[in-house]
Scaffold this active site. Structure first.
Site, PDB file in Angstrom:
ATOM      1  CG  HIS A 100      -1.831   0.991   1.448  1.00  0.00           C
ATOM      2  ND1 HIS A 100      -3.166   1.045   0.830  1.00  0.00           N
ATOM      3  CD2 HIS A 100      -1.941   1.615   1.734  1.00  0.00           C
ATOM      4  CE1 HIS A 100      -3.748   2.217   1.555  1.00  0.00           C
ATOM      5  NE2 HIS A 100      -2.653   2.975   1.699  1.00  0.00           N
ATOM      6  CD  GLU A 101       1.794   4.303   3.909  1.00  0.00           C
ATOM      7  OE1 GLU A 101       2.184   4.907   3.002  1.00  0.00           O
ATOM      8  OE2 GLU A 101       0.293   3.778   4.190  1.00  0.00           O
ATOM      9  CG  HIS A 124      -0.085   6.334  -0.900  1.00  0.00           C
ATOM     10  ND1 HIS A 124      -0.865   6.366  -1.472  1.00  0.00           N
ATOM     11  CD2 HIS A 124      -0.425   5.326   0.325  1.00  0.00           C
ATOM     12  CE1 HIS A 124      -1.744   5.566  -0.810  1.00  0.00           C
ATOM     13  NE2 HIS A 124      -1.860   5.374  -0.130  1.00  0.00           N
TER      14      HIS A 124
END
Length: 190
Positions: free
Chosen positions: A6-7, A10
């Site tokens: 997820h990170e 980004h």
């Protein structure tokens, strides 16, 4: 795995759209140690488990994004915000495919794959909730006129308190779990 992907997503999308901040701070990586927030990833979840709280909550260290460095800040904010949840939905799809391809032959593998599927769909859906600092608020800020986007951004210092309260009293249950389960079921039916 879910939080790291997820990170990282980004950071990767921000980097691809002109923001070097995450790369410069060593966050454009799949190394889980770079994404651990001592309180949000370890202490708070352990405390909630110890206290037998009705909700388990935590977070990774947010990837630093300098939206002014993006090529098209308002538009690219939407892409950066969507990147994390989309990574989780991709991981959920991967788990669903694994299950469909025969994880059922091993009860342990099936249990792990089902948990991985549910964790990723839940994380994806939860992060699309449009309250700062969640990703859905970044998407909404990119779509709103500047005055409304700034008003939404002013909620950020109170966002975790509001979210935790909503989770604790169960107000998100009617939205979060049914949608997460529906997405998981949809992926399994492919």
């Amino acid at each position: 795995v879910a939080m790291v992907a997820h990170e990282f997503s980004h950071a990767l999308v921000a980097f691809a759209n002109g923001d070097q901040t995450a790369r410069q701070q060593g966050r454009l990586t799949l190394n889980p140690l770079a994404h651990i927030d001592p309180f949000g990833t370890i202490i708070l979840p352990a405390l909630l488990i110890f206290l037998r709280a009705p909700v388990l909550f935590g977070w990774a260290k947010p990837v630093p994004i300098n939206f002014s460095q993006l090529h098209h800040p308002k538009r690219d904010m939407i892409f950066v915000g969507l990147a994390g949840p989309l990574a989780n939905f991709f991981l959920a799809l991967t788990a669903a495919l694994f299950i469909k391809m025969g994880a059922g032959s091993s009860p342990a593998a099936l249990a792990i794959a089902l948990q991985f599927l549910l964790v990723n769909t839940t994380l994806g859906v939860f992060n699309l909730f449009p309250l700062p600092p969640l990703d859905g608020s970044r998407v909404l800020m990119g779509l709103l006129p500047m005055t409304a986007a700034r008003a939404l951004a002013r909620l950020e210092p109170y966002g975790f308190i509001i979210l935790f309260a909503l989770l604790y009293i169960g107000l998100l249950d009617g939205f979060l779990w049914p949608l997460s389960k529906a997405i998981a079921a949809g992926l399994l039916s492919l």
